[in-house]
Design an enzyme around this catalytic site. Structure first.
Site, PDB file in Angstrom:
ATOM      1  N   GLU A   1      17.898 -18.391  -9.528  1.00 48.38           N
ATOM      2  CA  GLU A   1      17.860 -19.164 -10.780  1.00 48.38           C
ATOM      3  C   GLU A   1      16.467 -19.696 -11.075  1.00 48.38           C
ATOM      4  OE1 GLU A   1      17.871 -22.733 -13.291  1.00 48.38           O
ATOM      5  OE2 GLU A   1      17.344 -22.591 -11.166  1.00 48.38           O
TER       6      GLU A   1
ATOM      7  N   ASP B   1      19.235 -20.883  -4.551  1.00 48.95           N
ATOM      8  CA  ASP B   1      17.784 -20.901  -4.315  1.00 48.95           C
ATOM      9  C   ASP B   1      17.177 -22.244  -4.684  1.00 48.95           C
ATOM     10  OD1 ASP B   1      18.434 -20.142  -7.015  1.00 48.95           O
ATOM     11  OD2 ASP B   1      16.320 -19.678  -7.344  1.00 48.95           O
TER      12      ASP B   1
END
Length: 418
Positions: A169, A104
């Protein structure tokens, strides 16, 4: 002596192979930058498109195990957040060296500050521009290329070499490593170790093995609203709040130990940050005022002791200003350090020195990384990468040389992780 010469020849062969991957770095980055894996909780679709592309690449390689752990998230495309596991067997299949990177990215922010399209890779010399190129696609690519070099040279390291490419994350890892450790922890062995290429410095000398405890405190001060011309008829929440901000500086005196591992911020920090709006006009004394304190506490202290001291300070301010103060704790995270004597730590230092010809040193940081989740679960984790530290900034870029260099570091560690 013969064994050592064989090892040196193997290292040279691996390094030569990695040096030939420059175009592969560009190709991988170009495709990933075009897949904006922004969290669905920040207006994106999640990691689905990027994970699909990365899986297509991994399937063409010689991994012995390849799977996706989907964590349910109703807001995400297809209702899940994908986490990829790719394992290349070593001579000892009971022990694994993991490279953990995240798929991400954060949103691009103000587009007017970008000189290029954030979701279209632009290569200028050694730099590849695009959102996510450094954070954390440099780590994804360097881990992947280390595995590729082992495979292309037909080398089976002493341990398994594995990639763990996670979701979420940037927003706390609820749909990433936290869920994996909680629900799928059996994929990890008791002797495993983790490399996290998601932090570092431009010199490549930072080998991070510890983090400060993180503690965020929200203060809501309740007074009595009144007209500014008659302060005697009310109780000024802004004044009490401002006094409390200054009074909280006493925490620096109370928790004043230093730890050179965390230089230059070698001590605990207690910083007032966000402040919410109170009243919209100048001539009203606010009855409510809200602010936040960001605490980064050295591991030698307990967060509970910091909160106890804060409670004493709050009580004294309540009494002095005749207000009520509510405290809330949005974040209260504790991070265990990785033992400086752990094998993966020593091997990382040695590999970094061999590849970059520098003098790496063990360090701690005030910011949080996913390394903390592994450490708290009982695994040794090292956060390392040679980075320009442009994560989250406009015109983010990664270095091709650093990506190849980090791949060499990871491959070299795997050769010696026994």
């Amino acid at each position: 002596a013969l064994s050592r010469r064989m090892e040196e020849n193997m290292e040279k062969e691996l390094f030569k192979k990695i040096d030939a991957y420059k175009q592969t770095v560009i190709d991988l980055q170009t495709h990933m930058i075009a897949c904006p894996a922004v969290s669905p909780h920040e207006g994106g679709d999640g990691e689905d498109a990027k994970a699909e592309y990365v899986m297509s690449v991994l399937k063409q390689m010689k991994f012995d195990e390849l799977s996706v752990i989907n964590i349910k998230d109703p807001k995400a495309k297809n209702g899940v957040r994908p986490n990829i596991v790719a394992k290349y067997y070593g001579q000892n299949r009971k022990k694994t060296l993991w490279v953990m990177a995240h798929l991400d990215i954060v949103p691009p922010g103000d587009l007017s500050l970008w000189k290029t399209d954030p979701f279209k890779a632009v290569v200028k010399g050694d730099k590849i521009y695009g959102r996510g190129s450094e954070d954390n696609q440099q780590g994804v690519v360097s881990g992947l290329l280390a595995a590729k070099a082992l495979m292309d040279c037909d080398v089976r390291p002493p341990c398994n070499f594995a990639l763990l490419l996670n979701a979420d994350e940037e927003l706390g890892s609820q749909y990433g490593i936290c869920a994996i450790l909680k629900k799928h922890g059996k994929i990890f062995g008791k002797d495993d170790a983790f490399l996290v290429p998601d932090g570092g410095n431009p010199e490549g000398t930072m080998v991070e093995i510890a983090e400060k405890n993180m503690l965020w405190v929200k203060f809501t001060v309740f007074g009595t609203q009144t007209h500014a011309s008659t302060p005697h008829s009310g109780s000024n929440a802004n004044r009490a709040s401002s006094y409390l901000v200054v009074k909280l500086d006493e925490l620096y005196k109370k928790f004043n130990k230093k730890d050179k591992l965390f230089a230059p911020e070698s001590g605990s920090t207690f910083e007032p940050t966000k402040r919410e709006a109170n009243v919209p006009n100048v001539n009203t004394i606010p009855g409510t005022d809200v602010f936040y304190l960001d605490c980064r506490v050295l591991p030698c202290y307990k967060n509970s002791d910091v909160l106890a001291e804060i409670a004493k300070i709050v009580k004294s301010v309540e009494k002095q200003f005749k207000v009520k103060i509510k405290t809330e704790v949005p974040i209260n995270d504790v991070s265990k350090p990785t033992d400086a004597k752990a094998s993966v730590v020593k091997l990382t230092q040695a590999a970094v020195k061999a590849v970059y010809k520098n003098n790496p040193r063990l360090m701690g940081v005030g910011g949080g990384t996913v390394g903390a989740y592994f450490r708290n679960a009982g695994y040794p984790a090292v956060v390392y990468s040679k980075l320009y530290e442009v994560a989250h900034q406009p015109n983010e870029f990664s270095s091709i040389k650093n990506t190849l260099g980090d791949a060499k570091v990871f491959a070299l560690i795997s050769l010696n992780f026994k």
